[in-house]
Design a protein around this motif. Structure first.
Motif, PDB file in Angstrom:
ATOM      1  N   UNK A   1      79.429 -71.901  61.099  1.00 24.21           N
ATOM      2  CA  UNK A   1      80.608 -71.718  61.941  1.00 24.21           C
ATOM      3  C   UNK A   1      80.329 -70.586  62.924  1.00 24.21           C
ATOM      4  N   UNK A   2      80.637 -70.824  64.188  1.00 24.02           N
ATOM      5  CA  UNK A   2      80.587 -69.786  65.211  1.00 24.02           C
ATOM      6  C   UNK A   2      81.988 -69.715  65.793  1.00 24.02           C
ATOM      7  N   UNK A   3      82.638 -68.571  65.632  1.00 25.71           N
ATOM      8  CA  UNK A   3      84.056 -68.486  65.983  1.00 25.71           C
ATOM      9  C   UNK A   3      84.374 -67.262  66.822  1.00 25.71           C
ATOM     10  N   UNK A   4      85.261 -67.432  67.777  1.00 25.28           N
ATOM     11  CA  UNK A   4      85.685 -66.348  68.645  1.00 25.28           C
ATOM     12  C   UNK A   4      85.942 -66.869  70.050  1.00 25.28           C
ATOM     13  N   UNK A   5      86.588 -66.059  70.865  1.00 28.50           N
ATOM     14  CA  UNK A   5      86.990 -66.475  72.207  1.00 28.50           C
ATOM     15  C   UNK A   5      85.857 -67.057  73.061  1.00 28.50           C
ATOM     16  N   UNK A   6      84.619 -66.492  73.026  1.00 28.64           N
ATOM     17  CA  UNK A   6      83.535 -67.062  73.849  1.00 28.64           C
ATOM     18  C   UNK A   6      83.207 -68.522  73.528  1.00 28.64           C
ATOM     19  N   UNK A   7      83.588 -69.004  72.346  1.00 27.85           N
ATOM     20  CA  UNK A   7      83.308 -70.402  71.980  1.00 27.85           C
ATOM     21  C   UNK A   7      84.034 -71.369  72.920  1.00 27.85           C
ATOM     22  N   UNK A   8      85.076 -70.905  73.606  1.00 34.77           N
ATOM     23  CA  UNK A   8      85.768 -71.745  74.596  1.00 34.77           C
ATOM     24  C   UNK A   8      84.802 -72.262  75.656  1.00 34.77           C
ATOM     25  N   UNK A   9      83.726 -71.482  75.911  1.00 32.28           N
ATOM     26  CA  UNK A   9      82.749 -71.877  76.929  1.00 32.28           C
ATOM     27  C   UNK A   9      82.060 -73.195  76.593  1.00 32.28           C
ATOM     28  N   UNK A  10      82.039 -73.542  75.313  1.00 32.92           N
ATOM     29  CA  UNK A  10      81.395 -74.786  74.908  1.00 32.92           C
ATOM     30  C   UNK A  10      82.238 -76.000  75.268  1.00 32.92           C
ATOM     31  N   UNK A  11      83.547 -75.810  75.374  1.00 32.09           N
ATOM     32  CA  UNK A  11      84.439 -76.925  75.671  1.00 32.09           C
ATOM     33  C   UNK A  11      84.952 -77.564  74.408  1.00 32.09           C
ATOM     34  N   UNK A  12      86.147 -77.193  74.016  1.00 31.49           N
ATOM     35  CA  UNK A  12      86.744 -77.699  72.775  1.00 31.49           C
ATOM     36  C   UNK A  12      87.166 -79.147  72.935  1.00 31.49           C
ATOM     37  N   UNK A  13      86.872 -79.986  71.938  1.00 33.96           N
ATOM     38  CA  UNK A  13      87.235 -81.403  71.958  1.00 33.96           C
ATOM     39  C   UNK A  13      88.023 -81.754  70.706  1.00 33.96           C
TER      40      UNK A  13
ATOM     41  N   UNK B   1      82.085 -64.338  65.337  1.00 33.49           N
ATOM     42  CA  UNK B   1      81.580 -64.365  63.962  1.00 33.49           C
ATOM     43  C   UNK B   1      80.602 -65.518  63.800  1.00 33.49           C
ATOM     44  N   UNK B   2      79.487 -65.247  63.153  1.00 27.63           N
ATOM     45  CA  UNK B   2      78.531 -66.286  62.756  1.00 27.63           C
ATOM     46  C   UNK B   2      78.544 -66.355  61.241  1.00 27.63           C
ATOM     47  N   UNK B   3      78.903 -67.504  60.705  1.00 32.70           N
ATOM     48  CA  UNK B   3      78.975 -67.701  59.254  1.00 32.70           C
ATOM     49  C   UNK B   3      78.067 -68.867  58.873  1.00 32.70           C
ATOM     50  N   UNK B   4      77.116 -68.608  57.983  1.00 32.24           N
ATOM     51  CA  UNK B   4      76.212 -69.633  57.471  1.00 32.24           C
ATOM     52  C   UNK B   4      76.483 -69.800  55.989  1.00 32.24           C
ATOM     53  N   UNK B   5      76.849 -70.994  55.579  1.00 30.62           N
ATOM     54  CA  UNK B   5      77.080 -71.302  54.170  1.00 30.62           C
ATOM     55  C   UNK B   5      76.028 -72.286  53.693  1.00 30.62           C
ATOM     56  N   UNK B   6      75.249 -71.897  52.694  1.00 31.36           N
ATOM     57  CA  UNK B   6      74.266 -72.806  52.115  1.00 31.36           C
ATOM     58  C   UNK B   6      74.782 -73.269  50.765  1.00 31.36           C
ATOM     59  N   UNK B   7      74.970 -74.577  50.637  1.00 35.75           N
ATOM     60  CA  UNK B   7      75.545 -75.162  49.435  1.00 35.75           C
ATOM     61  C   UNK B   7      74.503 -75.770  48.519  1.00 35.75           C
ATOM     62  N   UNK B   8      73.292 -75.952  49.012  1.00 32.94           N
ATOM     63  CA  UNK B   8      72.263 -76.635  48.242  1.00 32.94           C
ATOM     64  C   UNK B   8      70.895 -76.050  48.547  1.00 32.94           C
ATOM     65  N   UNK B   9      69.942 -76.189  47.636  1.00 35.56           N
ATOM     66  CA  UNK B   9      68.581 -75.710  47.892  1.00 35.56           C
ATOM     67  C   UNK B   9      67.967 -76.449  49.078  1.00 35.56           C
ATOM     68  N   UNK B  10      67.012 -75.820  49.728  1.00 34.63           N
ATOM     69  CA  UNK B  10      66.337 -76.446  50.860  1.00 34.63           C
ATOM     70  C   UNK B  10      66.701 -75.783  52.169  1.00 34.63           C
TER      71      UNK B  10
END
Length: 308
Positions: free
Chosen positions: A78-90, A63-72
């Motif tokens: 947030x990028x979420x899902x099993x493949x995100x493990x490839x980044x290395x969780x800290x 899932x790709x979620x983009x939240x814009x809270x302010x103008x500009x």
């Protein structure tokens, strides 16, 4: 801490071996490419404009979620899902390279690692942009505006720029590439949503297209939340988090309303943020095109981090 970046015969064998090794290394460095599995979904939420889309299938669903809270140009992502493990969780926030390519350069905002419902793990970015990471977005002093008016809703990275985007790539230990395709129409949708959002905050949208000054803090923003404000139960539990907040600043520079636009658990982070900001924050009010004070908004985020 509360923190507001060979010789031919024998050589033939060696050359073949080298080519195989190079090919393996090249394959290892290739990003995992995930194609869209849904269309973009734009939500006019109460406190934000949310873009969401899924990529990949089965165990590779992301899932790709983009939240814009302010103008500009700034948004959280947030990028979420099993493949995100490839980044290395800290355990602590750490830099992850982001590139909306192929035209624009990559940049390295900090990512928090957590979960997004059933999608685990999640890389959570407090701040991201579609285009280049500018000096102002890095927290460096902004260039002088001179006598020009400020269009609060303007984007430095336009819909025409976004139309050149082909993919989003995240890279740390390994790479994930989401084949977003052109994002020009999604940016146009975000612009419409943001104008609607400001109107619902009770602000004069057209006046905010020609401000001569934004609402500016009078006192040090680092003094609004202090280390002693860290919720004690969160310290004991080792909880860390982030809070996106919105302050409505009246014509006299007084914050008259505080709203939490997005936050991580526990809820104590949100409670202490608004309680302290309403009491401690001081502003110079925004000025309209004629230089008259005008009710406006100040938006920012705060992170709660424990120094282990």
């Amino acid at each position: 801490m509360i923190a507001r970046k060979i010789a031919f015969s024998a050589a033939g064998v060696t050359m073949v071996a080298s080519a195989v090794l190079a090919s393996a290394a090249s394959a290892k460095d290739e990003p995992l490419v995930l194609r869209p599995s849904t269309e973009w979904n734009l939500q006019f939420a109460e406190d934000s404009c949310r873009l969401q889309r899924f990529f990949g299938e089965g165990k590779d669903r992301v899932a790709l979620v983009i939240d814009q809270y302010e103008p500009g140009d700034l948004f959280s992502m947030v990028v979420a899902g099993r493949p995100v493990k490839k980044l290395g969780r800290t355990a602590k926030p750490s830099p992850v390279s982001i590139q909306f390519g192929p035209s624009d350069a990559s940049f390295e905002p900090e990512a928090w690692f957590g979960d997004l419902g059933e999608l685990k793990p999640a890389a959570i970015f407090m701040y991201a942009v579609l285009g280049p990471w500018t000096a102002e977005q890095r927290g460096e002093p902004a260039a002088e505006q001179g006598d020009e008016t400020i269009d609060v809703l303007a984007r430095g990275f336009t819909a025409e720029d976004a139309a050149r985007i082909e993919w989003l790539e995240l890279k740390k230990n390994k790479s994930i590439r989401l084949a977003t395709g052109p994002m020009g129409e999604t940016v146009k949708g975000l612009q419409i949503c943001m104008a609607d959002l400001m109107a619902r905050w009770g602000l004069d949208v057209e006046a905010h297209r020609k401000l001569t000054r934004r609402a500016q803090p009078l006192n040090d923003i680092d003094d609004w939340l202090l280390d002693r404000d860290y919720p004690i139960m969160a310290v004991r539990a080792g909880s860390q988090g982030m809070v996106h907040y919105r302050l409505i600043v009246d014509e006299h520079g007084k914050p008259v309303d505080c709203s939490i636009q997005g936050a991580t658990e526990p809820a104590d982070f949100s409670k202490v943020t608004c309680a302290r900001l309403i009491r401690r924050a001081e502003f110079e009010p925004a000025l309209d095109a004629e230089g008259q004070p005008i009710k406006s908004v100040f938006l920012s985020s705060v992170s709660f981090v424990i120094d282990w």
